[in-house]
Design a protein around this motif. Structure first.
Motif, PDB file in Angstrom:
ATOM      1  N   GLY A  11       4.403   0.149  23.726  1.00 46.66           N
ATOM      2  CA  GLY A  11       3.990  -1.040  23.007  1.00 46.66           C
ATOM      3  C   GLY A  11       2.535  -1.014  22.582  1.00 46.66           C
ATOM      4  N   GLY A  12       2.094  -2.163  22.081  1.00 49.12           N
ATOM      5  CA  GLY A  12       0.716  -2.310  21.674  1.00 49.12           C
ATOM      6  C   GLY A  12       0.492  -2.128  20.192  1.00 49.12           C
ATOM      7  N   ASP A  13      -0.772  -2.075  19.841  1.00 47.48           N
ATOM      8  CA  ASP A  13      -1.171  -1.963  18.445  1.00 47.48           C
ATOM      9  C   ASP A  13      -1.767  -0.582  18.190  1.00 47.48           C
ATOM     10  N   VAL A  14      -2.586  -0.454  17.151  1.00 49.36           N
ATOM     11  CA  VAL A  14      -3.127   0.860  16.806  1.00 49.36           C
ATOM     12  C   VAL A  14      -4.014   1.434  17.908  1.00 49.36           C
ATOM     13  N   HIS A  28      -1.810  16.477  27.389  1.00 53.28           N
ATOM     14  CA  HIS A  28      -0.810  15.778  28.197  1.00 53.28           C
ATOM     15  C   HIS A  28       0.501  15.635  27.422  1.00 53.28           C
ATOM     16  N   GLU A  29       1.591  15.591  28.169  1.00 54.11           N
ATOM     17  CA  GLU A  29       2.886  15.265  27.562  1.00 54.11           C
ATOM     18  C   GLU A  29       2.914  13.751  27.411  1.00 54.11           C
ATOM     19  N   VAL A  30       3.108  13.275  26.196  1.00 50.93           N
ATOM     20  CA  VAL A  30       3.067  11.838  25.939  1.00 50.93           C
ATOM     21  C   VAL A  30       4.386  11.395  25.316  1.00 50.93           C
ATOM     22  N   ARG A  31       4.977  10.379  25.943  1.00 49.61           N
ATOM     23  CA  ARG A  31       6.181   9.748  25.423  1.00 49.61           C
ATOM     24  C   ARG A  31       5.778   8.348  24.973  1.00 49.61           C
ATOM     25  N   VAL A  32       6.262   7.920  23.821  1.00 56.46           N
ATOM     26  CA  VAL A  32       5.894   6.602  23.309  1.00 56.46           C
ATOM     27  C   VAL A  32       7.143   5.756  23.076  1.00 56.46           C
ATOM     28  N   PHE A  33       6.933   4.439  23.169  1.00 60.01           N
ATOM     29  CA  PHE A  33       8.022   3.485  22.956  1.00 60.01           C
ATOM     30  C   PHE A  33       7.440   2.243  22.282  1.00 60.01           C
ATOM     31  N   ALA A  34       8.183   1.678  21.344  1.00 65.19           N
ATOM     32  CA  ALA A  34       7.793   0.453  20.649  1.00 65.19           C
ATOM     33  C   ALA A  34       6.526   0.656  19.813  1.00 65.19           C
ATOM     34  N   GLN A  66       1.694  -9.145  27.282  1.00 63.91           N
ATOM     35  CA  GLN A  66       2.733 -10.083  26.843  1.00 63.91           C
ATOM     36  C   GLN A  66       2.402 -10.700  25.494  1.00 63.91           C
ATOM     37  N   HIS A  67       3.448 -10.893  24.707  1.00 72.05           N
ATOM     38  CA  HIS A  67       3.348 -11.621  23.439  1.00 72.05           C
ATOM     39  C   HIS A  67       4.389 -12.725  23.458  1.00 72.05           C
ATOM     40  N   GLY A  68       3.977 -13.916  23.102  1.00 71.34           N
ATOM     41  CA  GLY A  68       4.940 -15.017  23.032  1.00 71.34           C
ATOM     42  C   GLY A  68       5.559 -15.315  24.385  1.00 71.34           C
ATOM     43  N   ASP A  69       6.838 -15.585  24.350  1.00 70.63           N
ATOM     44  CA  ASP A  69       7.564 -15.993  25.554  1.00 70.63           C
ATOM     45  C   ASP A  69       8.196 -14.781  26.230  1.00 70.63           C
ATOM     46  N   ALA A  70       7.392 -14.066  27.025  1.00 70.97           N
ATOM     47  CA  ALA A  70       7.870 -12.956  27.866  1.00 70.97           C
ATOM     48  C   ALA A  70       8.324 -11.732  27.078  1.00 70.97           C
ATOM     49  N   LEU A  71       7.745 -11.513  25.907  1.00 67.15           N
ATOM     50  CA  LEU A  71       8.034 -10.297  25.147  1.00 67.15           C
ATOM     51  C   LEU A  71       6.899  -9.295  25.330  1.00 67.15           C
ATOM     52  N   LEU A  72       7.242  -8.029  25.220  1.00 68.57           N
ATOM     53  CA  LEU A  72       6.241  -6.975  25.211  1.00 68.57           C
ATOM     54  C   LEU A  72       5.385  -7.148  23.958  1.00 68.57           C
ATOM     55  N   ASN A  73       4.085  -7.057  24.114  1.00 65.32           N
ATOM     56  CA  ASN A  73       3.186  -7.082  22.966  1.00 65.32           C
ATOM     57  C   ASN A  73       3.364  -5.762  22.224  1.00 65.32           C
TER      58      ASN A  73
END
Length: 137
Positions: A11-14, A28-34, A66-73
């Motif tokens: 998650g996150g922004d830029v 490093h081995e990097v895995r990303v999501f969202a 967190q963003h909003g009501d319990a969502l991943l930012n």
């Protein structure tokens, strides 16, 4: 001796995308999501956290978590992701880092046996983050 780690940036922004790029450049081995709207060269895009998080040494969540009501930012994600689902997918014992972590997330981390650190509460970040604010005034 160089030691590489297996890390997940979720998650996150830029800023998170840039962090993933820097970690990958360091070997490093990097895995990303969202982070689908900001492709990151040479990083593995995860689609199933339950299947792909086992084996990572640390998970790096955004600030704020967190963003909003319990969502991943996750403004760079193609879809919303409940933060509870993300936390439940992280294997017990995994070092998990996030910023501006609300109380319920800390409680869930304890329940899930995660080693959660709120990097925004670290003195180093608080002090360095305050310097630009003071200089701007």
């Amino acid at each position: 001796m160089d030691q590489s780690a297996s890390l997940a940036v979720i998650g996150g922004d830029v800023r998170q995308a840039y962090l993933a790029e820097l970690l990958r450049a360091e070997g490093h081995e990097v895995r990303v999501f969202a982070l689908e709207r900001h492709p990151i060269k040479d990083c593995t895009l995860m689609t199933d956290l339950h299947a792909e998080l086992p084996g990572v040494q640390a998970v790096i969540l955004p600030m704020p978590v967190q963003h909003g009501d319990a969502l991943l930012n996750a403004p760079l994600a193609n879809a919303p992701h409940p933060l509870g689902d993300v936390l439940d997918a992280i294997p017990a014992g995994t070092l998990t880092l996030g910023g501006a972590v609300p109380f319920w997330v800390h409680a869930r981390a304890v329940q899930n046996e995660l080693h959660l650190l709120d990097y925004l509460s670290r003195d180093e970040l608080a002090l360095l983050n305050a310097v630009p604010t003071v200089l701007a005034v």
